[in-house]
Enzyme design. Structure first.
Site, mmCIF file in Angstrom:
data_model
loop_
_atom_site.group_PDB
_atom_site.id
_atom_site.type_symbol
_atom_site.label_atom_id
_atom_site.label_comp_id
_atom_site.label_asym_id
_atom_site.label_seq_id
_atom_site.Cartn_x
_atom_site.Cartn_y
_atom_site.Cartn_z
ATOM 1 N N GLU A 191 0.860 -1.173 0.000
ATOM 2 C CA GLU A 191 0.000 0.000 0.000
ATOM 3 C C GLU A 191 0.899 1.227 0.000
ATOM 4 O O GLU A 191 1.823 1.324 0.809
ATOM 5 C CB GLU A 191 -0.881 0.052 1.244
ATOM 6 N N ASP A 208 -4.809 8.024 10.895
ATOM 7 C CA ASP A 208 -3.428 7.628 11.137
ATOM 8 C C ASP A 208 -2.901 8.170 12.460
ATOM 9 O O ASP A 208 -3.270 9.265 12.894
ATOM 10 C CB ASP A 208 -2.541 8.116 9.987
#
Length: 259
Positions: free
Chosen positions: A49, A60
């Site tokens: 990814e 995140d």
């Protein structure tokens, strides 16, 4: 045809214990994206990814947020990323998935973005803030037009009914995060046997990958007892950010997971 990817040669891959490595494009330096992609492939990972840097990466944790900020400071843009991906289209043949947030993709132009993904050999997208309703209403057909898989995320709090709904919309794989928090949390969530057993018992059409918090071979082995594969991001990105000799350490890290 293997549902992990429509374009890459997955027929030769094992059917389990697949390792998916995440990194943010444009770190440690702007030019390093192609080197890291080659390294991930050469070190034995099964897919990757590639994160598109964004100023507000809400899903995140601090390490990957730091990576986003550094990449943006380095001058990484979607346009530059596509230029770099074009360089490795033929040499990096494991599946490459782009992970990014909706706003910068819309600014680029969603269909233009998908066109470029197809041109440079991207097999699928993960857009954590794209609602399923909008996917069904508009974006799913565009992705299908350009032969791009799309992956939705599920958490321990996602009901079985919704898991199966998101699985029905997904292609490529279904992404099960090991906690409802941001990336980089402790391996303790990987011990949630009830969650892993519950997902594994469902009649899913897509391969299941589990991510968020896998730091070592033990964590990878734990999740791949119940799922097709594991996704490692924070631990890998941390190596890229903190080590001058990141090439050696990153390769050794991937080998330590798979060997």
């Amino acid at each position: 045809m293997n549902n992990l990817d429509k374009t890459s040669r997955l027929s030769d891959f094992p059917t389990s214990r697949l390792l998916n490595i995440y990194f943010t494009a444009g770190i440690p330096e702007l030019k390093n994206t192609t080197t890291i992609a080659q390294l991930i492939q050469n070190s034995g990972a099964d897919m990757m990814e590639i994160g598109i840097p964004y100023s507000d990466p809400v899903a995140d944790g601090p390490v990957i947020e730091q990576a986003h900020m550094r990449a943006l400071k380095n001058g990484m843009t979607i346009k530059k990323l596509f230029e770099q991906l074009a360089e490795i289209k033929d040499s990096v043949t494991i599946p490459k998935v782009l992970m990014g947030y909706l706003n910068p993709i819309l600014q680029f132009g969603f269909e233009d973005f998908c066109t470029k993904c197809q041109e440079v050999g991207i097999s699928g997208l993960i857009i954590p803030d794209l609602p399923p309703f909008e996917f069904e209403r508009k974006y799913g057909e565009i992705l299908k037009k350009y032969n791009l898989n799309f992956t939705f995320l599920i958490t321990p709090e996602t009901s079985n009914e919704r898991i199966q709904y998101l699985d029905s919309l997904s292609s490529g794989f279904l992404y099960a995060v090991s906690s409802s928090s941001t990336t980089g949390k402790d391996n303790v969530q990987l011990k949630n046997e009830d969650y892993l057993n519950r997902i594994a018992s469902l009649p899913l059409k897509n391969p299941l990958f589990i991510g968020f918090g896998i730091k070592d071979q033990e964590g990878f082995n734990t999740v791949t007892e119940k799922a097709t594969g594991g996704i490692i991001g924070t631990a890998f990105v941390k190596i890229l950010l903190e080590n001058d000799d990141w090439k050696t350490k990153a390769a050794d890290f991937i080998h330590s997971i798979k060997d």
